[in-house]
Design an enzyme around this catalytic site. Structure first.
Site, PDB file in Angstrom:
ATOM      1  N   MET A 135      10.684  -1.167  16.718  1.00 52.65           N
ATOM      2  CA  MET A 135      10.934  -1.616  15.339  1.00 52.65           C
ATOM      3  C   MET A 135      10.758  -3.129  15.168  1.00 52.65           C
ATOM      4  O   MET A 135      11.432  -3.747  14.345  1.00 52.65           O
ATOM      5  CB  MET A 135      12.350  -1.188  14.908  1.00 52.65           C
ATOM      6  CG  MET A 135      12.601   0.301  15.033  1.00 52.65           C
ATOM      7  SD  MET A 135      11.373   1.304  14.181  1.00 52.65           S
ATOM      8  CE  MET A 135      12.023   1.277  12.536  1.00 52.65           C
ATOM      9  N   ARG A 136       9.865  -3.711  15.923  1.00 52.25           N
ATOM     10  CA  ARG A 136       9.592  -5.143  15.800  1.00 52.25           C
ATOM     11  C   ARG A 136       8.123  -5.353  15.526  1.00 52.25           C
ATOM     12  O   ARG A 136       7.278  -4.679  16.151  1.00 52.25           O
ATOM     13  CB  ARG A 136       9.952  -5.878  17.100  1.00 52.25           C
ATOM     14  CG  ARG A 136      11.383  -5.729  17.517  1.00 52.25           C
ATOM     15  CD  ARG A 136      12.286  -6.574  16.657  1.00 52.25           C
ATOM     16  NE  ARG A 136      13.698  -6.411  17.017  1.00 52.25           N
ATOM     17  CZ  ARG A 136      14.669  -7.099  16.444  1.00 52.25           C
ATOM     18  NH1 ARG A 136      14.409  -7.973  15.479  1.00 52.25           N
ATOM     19  NH2 ARG A 136      15.915  -6.915  16.805  1.00 52.25           N
ATOM     20  N   ASN A 157       0.216   2.505  17.672  1.00 52.87           N
ATOM     21  CA  ASN A 157       1.525   2.678  17.026  1.00 52.87           C
ATOM     22  C   ASN A 157       1.551   4.003  16.285  1.00 52.87           C
ATOM     23  O   ASN A 157       0.503   4.493  15.858  1.00 52.87           O
ATOM     24  CB  ASN A 157       1.743   1.535  16.024  1.00 52.87           C
ATOM     25  CG  ASN A 157       3.098   1.596  15.361  1.00 52.87           C
ATOM     26  OD1 ASN A 157       4.100   1.894  16.011  1.00 52.87           O
ATOM     27  ND2 ASN A 157       3.149   1.314  14.066  1.00 52.87           N
ATOM     28  N   HIS A 159       3.351   5.689  12.893  1.00 52.04           N
ATOM     29  CA  HIS A 159       4.066   5.261  11.693  1.00 52.04           C
ATOM     30  C   HIS A 159       4.435   6.481  10.841  1.00 52.04           C
ATOM     31  O   HIS A 159       3.603   7.370  10.640  1.00 52.04           O
ATOM     32  CB  HIS A 159       3.200   4.296  10.881  1.00 52.04           C
ATOM     33  CG  HIS A 159       3.908   3.798   9.672  1.00 52.04           C
ATOM     34  ND1 HIS A 159       4.876   2.814   9.749  1.00 52.04           N
ATOM     35  CD2 HIS A 159       3.846   4.168   8.375  1.00 52.04           C
ATOM     36  CE1 HIS A 159       5.373   2.612   8.539  1.00 52.04           C
ATOM     37  NE2 HIS A 159       4.765   3.411   7.678  1.00 52.04           N
TER      38      HIS A 159
END
Ligand code: GRF
Length: 267
Positions: A135-136, A157, A159
Site C-alpha cells: 500500500m505504498r 502490481n 489493483h
C-alpha cells in the site's frame, strides 16, 4: 514449461494474493520460486504466510520512518544517490501546481524508506518483483534501481478496479459507491504514476443491486487470485512485450500509447 523465475514480493496486509502466488509456485502451475517477501508493515499477516512456506522475510517500517522525518528536530537525511530534482521531474503523482514542500517531503521520505528496501532486497537475486497488496507508492528512485533495463519493466502490481477507473487505495469501495454495474481487477506494470502503468490483464464481474462493498471485494479477490498468477506465468514464459504504439486521433494528430502485447506461446 518455462524455466523457473525468481520472484520477490512486497506486501502490506493479509497477503491472500501472495498466498495464491506461493500456491501456484508450490503446485507447479506457476514456473516460479518466491525468493523473498518484504513488508512496510511489521504486523502484515502475509509475513506469516511467507514464513510458513520457508520464504525469507524482512520489514522496512515506513510509518516509523515517515514519523521520524516529520519531527522538525530531525533533518531529512536522503540517500547519497538520491537526486530530488530528478525525482520531481520524473514523478507523476503530483501535478506542477502541487505544494512544493509536500512533494519534496513525500519523495525524500519515500526514498529513505526505499533505500532500505533496496538494501534488504540486495541479498536476493530476483527476476520479477510483485506488489501484492503493497500500500505504498514507489517513486522513480526505487523504480529506476529495479528496472535496470528501461524497455523491460519488472515490477508488477494488482489493483482492485478496472483501471483507469478508481486508482488509489479503495478500488472496490469506489466501485460500489459509484454504483457501477461491473467491477474488476487489473494487473499492470508499475510506472512513475499512481496505478497508471501499462496493463497486462484485467478481469471483470457483474454487480447487482443487492451487492455490498464486502460482496464486491469477495468477488474481486477471487478473480485476483486467478489473474495475478496467470499474468506472472506469462512473464515467466517471456510472453509480455511492452510496446509504444502510435495512433492517429480524429483531428489527424499522431499520438503514442503504451501497451503490453501478449506473445503467443513458443512450441
Ligand atoms: C487486493 O485487493 C489488491 O488488489 C490490493 O490490495 C488488496 C490486497 O489483498 N492492491 P491481499 O493482501 O492480497 O489479501
Amino acid at each position: 514449461m518455462s524455466t523457473k523465475i525468481r520472484i520477490g514480493a512486497l506486501i502490506s496486509g493479509s497477503g491472500t494474493n501472495l498466498q495464491a502466488i506461493i500456491n501456484g509456485c508450490e503446485r507447479g502451475t506457476l514456473s516460479g520460486q518466491m525468493v523473498f517477501v518484504g513488508s512496510d508493515n511489521p504486523d502484515a499477516a502475509g509475513l506469516e504466510r511467507a514464513k510458513r512456506s520457508g520464504i525469507p522475510t524482512f520489514v522496512v517500517d515506513y510509518a516509523s520512518i515517515i514519523q521520524k522525518c516529520s519531527k522538525s528536530s530531525q533533518k531529512l537525511s536522503a540517500p547519497p544517490d538520491f537526486n530530488l530534482d530528478e525525482a520531481i521531474s520524473k514523478q507523476d503523482f503530483f501535478g506542477s501546481k502541487a505544494d512544493a514542500e509536500k512533494t519534496k517531503f513525500f519523495l525524500t521520505t519515500r526514498a529513505i524508506a526505499e533505500a532500505q528496501l533496496l538494501s534488504r532486497m540486495k541479498a536476493f537475486a530476483y527476476d520479477l518483483l510483485v506488489l501484492a497488496g503493497f500500500m505504498r507508492n514507489l517513486t522513480p528512485y526505487f523504480i529506476d534501481r529495479v528496472n535496470t533495463k528501461r524497455s523491460e519493466p519488472r515490477i508488477m502490481n494488482i489493483h482492485p478496479s478496472l483501471l483507469p477507473a478508481f486508482p488509489g487505495i479503495d478500488g472496490y469501495g469506489e466501485t460500489f459507491r459509484y454504483g457501477c454495474k461491473v467491477g474488476g481487477c487489473t494487473v499492470h506494470f508499475i510506472d512513475y504514476g499512481e496505478d497508471t502503468g501499462p496493463i497486462i490483464g484485467q478481469r471483470a464481474f457483474q454487480i447487482s443491486d443487492t451487492d455490498t462493498v464486502d460482496s464486491i471485494r469477495e468477488k474481486g479477490l477471487k478473480l485476483e487470485w486467478q489473474l495475478y498468477p496467470e499474468c506472472i506465468q506469462l512473464y515467466a514464459e517471456g510472453r509480455l512485450k511492452t510496446k509504444k504504439m502510435t495512433y492517429t486521433s480524429g483531428g489527424g494528430q499522431k499520438n503514442e500509447r503504451t501497451i503490453v502485447r501478449i506473445e503467443p506461446p513458443t512450441s
